[in-house]
Design an enzyme around this catalytic site. Structure first.
Site, PDB file in Angstrom:
ATOM      1  N   SER A 138      -9.633   1.809   3.032  1.00 54.86           N
ATOM      2  CA  SER A 138      -8.779   2.507   2.103  1.00 54.86           C
ATOM      3  C   SER A 138      -7.785   1.612   1.372  1.00 54.86           C
ATOM      4  O   SER A 138      -7.269   1.998   0.328  1.00 54.86           O
ATOM      5  CB  SER A 138      -8.016   3.602   2.843  1.00 54.86           C
ATOM      6  OG  SER A 138      -7.152   3.028   3.810  1.00 54.86           O
ATOM      7  N   SER A 185      -9.667  -0.369   7.312  1.00 61.04           N
ATOM      8  CA  SER A 185      -9.137  -0.313   5.946  1.00 61.04           C
ATOM      9  C   SER A 185      -8.465  -1.566   5.419  1.00 61.04           C
ATOM     10  O   SER A 185      -8.096  -1.606   4.252  1.00 61.04           O
ATOM     11  CB  SER A 185      -8.156   0.848   5.818  1.00 61.04           C
ATOM     12  OG  SER A 185      -8.873   2.040   5.654  1.00 61.04           O
ATOM     13  N   LYS A 231       0.847  -1.204   0.000  1.00 58.21           N
ATOM     14  CA  LYS A 231       0.000   0.000   0.000  1.00 58.21           C
ATOM     15  C   LYS A 231       0.878   1.250   0.000  1.00 58.21           C
ATOM     16  O   LYS A 231       1.899   1.300   0.697  1.00 58.21           O
ATOM     17  CB  LYS A 231      -0.883  -0.023   1.251  1.00 58.21           C
ATOM     18  CG  LYS A 231      -1.900   1.115   1.334  1.00 58.21           C
ATOM     19  CD  LYS A 231      -2.753   0.968   2.593  1.00 58.21           C
ATOM     20  CE  LYS A 231      -3.825   2.031   2.699  1.00 58.21           C
ATOM     21  NZ  LYS A 231      -4.650   1.884   3.915  1.00 58.21           N
TER      22      LYS A 231
HETATM   23  N1  GLN Z   1     -12.982   4.344   6.606  1.00 55.74           N
HETATM   24  C1  GLN Z   1     -12.197   4.779   7.725  1.00 55.74           C
HETATM   25  C2  GLN Z   1     -11.797   6.221   7.565  1.00 55.74           C
HETATM   26  O1  GLN Z   1     -12.051   6.772   6.545  1.00 55.74           O
HETATM   27  C3  GLN Z   1     -11.029   3.883   7.938  1.00 55.74           C
HETATM   28  C4  GLN Z   1      -9.774   4.279   7.247  1.00 55.74           C
HETATM   29  C5  GLN Z   1      -8.611   3.414   7.580  1.00 55.74           C
HETATM   30  O2  GLN Z   1      -8.730   2.403   8.273  1.00 55.74           O
HETATM   31  N2  GLN Z   1      -7.463   3.830   7.110  1.00 55.74           N
HETATM   32  O3  GLN Z   1     -11.247   6.806   8.449  1.00 55.74           O
END
Ligand code: GLN
Length: 487
Positions: free
Chosen positions: A156, A180, A81
């Site tokens: 994400s 994410s 990532k």
């Molecule tokens: N959807 C969550 C956010 O937007 C989780 C993001 C993540 O785990 N990086 O904060």
């Protein structure tokens, strides 16, 4: 020879390499062939590492030929990532502000993969700075779900899940701040492990919410996940929050019998699954666990309903602080339109951060400002403690908690991108583990209209081995992980 990457796991690829069924160059070239053929549709990658990968594959082939001892991930192609630093390779966090950033060192997770012999295929897409649940906040455009290209692969870490489900690599690293890794895992028929906070070093991640960020694993089987965790887990002197606890042999723990495992079903997680077909998939999975000898208990986590509200106060607060370093002076591509020092800051940040990063900076600055701090930030921290204590208490009575991953299968791209609040609500089952710092695992559990549905197992702190062995027995009793996306 022609290799079908989608059919391979890490375990079977290792076997194939060791038994001269194919060379490592064949394996890595097969990944790049698929990337060339299908990544224009999936848009999983932000940058490729082809030259180095082929060179590394040649080194693996040389070792195998010479009969040298093979490292635990020898020759295994992985994707990383783009919020995880890779020395000499672009690391953009899917943001314009880091468009030309090339880190001087590797994140600890990358060092460990390389030391174990893994081969880095490239850097994968995500929401900008990992803010989001669909990859639609990437400054470089969204990734697409290989199971249905009109849908999101989750977020994400959606580039990670798309790359793995499309057969571009054999495993991927992601980060999970509030879901994410688990949610993209669930939407792409993959395992997604968010480990206990501190189990895997955060050194070299581009920080989002430092108190909940953790790197983790996307893999195709429980066995592959265990293999990777054994390599990535453990104390790191570069990360003061990494845990000194001993790393168990996760692979041999897979065989621990499931008989008598106590599974808690927290009722609040089953009240608002908006899609009845997904609910049916989860209830069938619970039945399989029961047939395997698990003891299912109904439990309650009444403060779950505050999870999203608490997370979306704490996260912007920490984001607003962590993004402070991207000012065109310390880090970040400096605006060329700035004439004064103030303009260096305002134009650099104004021109290069996307709308979601700006929203979080403003919300975070607000909840931390004097006069509002007590009402929002401090209150959120107090409720976080209540949520943590509550889940720890319930986990005294059961071994694991089983819940859905998401209220429905993968959403259509564009379906919620105009509505930040609707996107935040996608995380409804994700925040408990994030706020409490406990491990969570997405497990492939079936399909609804051709789209994958995952279930979540959450466990005690450092209880990864229990999650993985429960998942492993379930996996053997079902055939979900043998199904692959058709591109
Ligand atoms: N959807 C969550 C956010 O937007 C989780 C993001 C993540 O785990 N990086 O904060």
């Amino acid at each position: 020879m022609k290799i079908d990457i989608q059919q391979l796991t890490i375990a079977s690829a290792k076997h194939g390499l060791q038994n001269y069924e194919f060379s490592c160059v064949d394996l890595v070239e097969a990944c790049f062939d698929r990337i060339r053929m299908h990544d224009k549709d999936a848009h999983a990658f932000l940058s490729l590492n082809e030259k180095q990968a082929i060179q590394d594959a040649k080194e693996t082939d040389r070792r195998i030929k010479k009969g040298e001892p093979l490292r635990s991930l020898e020759g295994i192609p992985v994707a990383i990532k783009d919020v995880i630093m890779t020395q000499g390779m672009p690391t953009t966090a899917a943001s314009k502000i880091l468009e030309h950033f090339i880190p001087a060192h590797d994140a600890t997770v990358v060092t460990r993969l390389k030391e174990a012999g893994a081969i880095i295929v490239g850097k994968v897409n995500c929401d900008e700075f990992a803010h989001g649940a669909s990859t639609e906040n990437s400054a470089y455009g969204p990734s697409h779900n290989p199971w249905d290209l009109s849908r999101s692969p989750g977020g994400s870490s959606g580039g990670s899940s798309a790359a793995l489900a499309a057969g571009f690599c054999l495993a991927a690293l992601g980060t999970d701040t509030g879901g994410s890794i688990r949610q993209p895992g669930g939407w792409c028929n993959l395992y997604g492990l968010r480990p206990t906070y501190g189990r895997i070093s955060r050194y070299g991640l581009i920080s989002m919410t430092s108190s909940t960020d953790t790197p983790g694993i996307l893999a195709k089987t429980a066995e592959d996940t265990a293999l990777l965790l054994s390599i990535l887990a453990g104390h790191d002197p570069h990360d003061a929050t990494s845990l000194p606890s001993e790393v168990p042999n996760y692979h041999s723990a897979l065989a621990t019998p499931l008989m008598g495992l106590k599974i808690g079903l927290p009722k609040e997680f089953f009240e608002d699954i908006s899609d009845p077909k997904s609910a049916e998939v989860i209830s069938q999975a619970i039945g399989v666990f029961e047939e395997l000898g698990a003891e299912v208990k109904h439990v309650s986590l009444p403060h779950t309903k505050y999870g999203i509200a608490v997370y979306y106060v704490i996260t912007p607060a920490e984001v607003s602080s962590n993004l402070g370093r991207f000012d065109g002076v310390r880090f970040g591509h400096r605006s060329t339109n700035a004439n004064t020092l103030t303009e260096v800051y305002t134009k650099t940040r104004g021109e290069n951060f996307g709308p979601e990063a700006k929203r979080r900076i403003m919300l975070g600055t607000y909840v931390l400002s004097s006069g509002y701090y007590d009402a929002y930030y401090k209150k959120a921290q107090k409720v976080r403690t209540v949520i943590t204590k509550e889940v720890m208490h319930v986990l005294n009575d059961v071994d694991v908690l089983l819940t859905p991953i998401a209220p429905h299968p993968a959403i259509k791209l564009g379906e919620k991108s105009h509505d930040p609040l609707a996107m935040y609500l996608e995380d409804v089952y994700m925040e408990t583990a994030a706020l409490a710092g406990i491990p969570g695992l997405s497990v492939p559990a079936g399909f609804v209209d051709g789209l994958p549905v995952g279930l979540q197992l959450m466990g005690k702190q450092l209880g990864e081995a229990t999650l993985l062995s429960a998942a492993h027995h379930y996996e053997k009793a079902t055939n979900w992980t043998t199904k692959h996306a058709k591109l």
